[in-house]
Design a protein around this motif. Sequence first.
Motif: not given
Length: 171
Positions: A101-108, A128-129, A148-150
């Motif tokens: 599984y590859k995830y992109l970190i977007f917030a901390a 989700y939103k 992106e959504d979901a």
Amino acid sequence: EKINSEIIGWLWIPGTNISYPLLQADDNIKYLNLSYDLQQTNSGSIFIDYRSSSEFGDDNLLIYGHNMHSGGMFGDLKKFADAEYLNQNCELYIFTKYRVYKYLIFAAYVTENDSRSYTRNFTEDFGYKDFLNFIASAAGVNEKEPPEDAAALVTLSTCTSVRRDERFVVH
């Protein structure tokens, strides 16, 4: 599996010291002071929430680890508090027996241990939103383009060593 049947994968974040077996027990206490090979240790292990699906089917997979001053376990998560670091180091991988599984970190950001950051599954009342809006307000400038959504979400959580109920989270 021969070492410990509760090892469900491996977590790796390039650019950090975070590269550890990922465990899951019947509670969120067992691996606070137990290593992956079942030895007593202050650093504990990296583990997913006991209520989460080991197939990563939750809307938001929760992963916990200690904030070690040495930088061990989730000690390197605090690097993501720097927006520049966050922008340059944004990949997270979970390896399991069957998939990568590859995830992109977007917030901390820093939050409370009972905040909405720990929402595992979304509802009509908090979807989700709503979750992404919560993250945006909590992270402020320390957020990149949201998913992106979901898209499947992961939340990494560690203590801040400031207040007992304070946590540092990375999404």
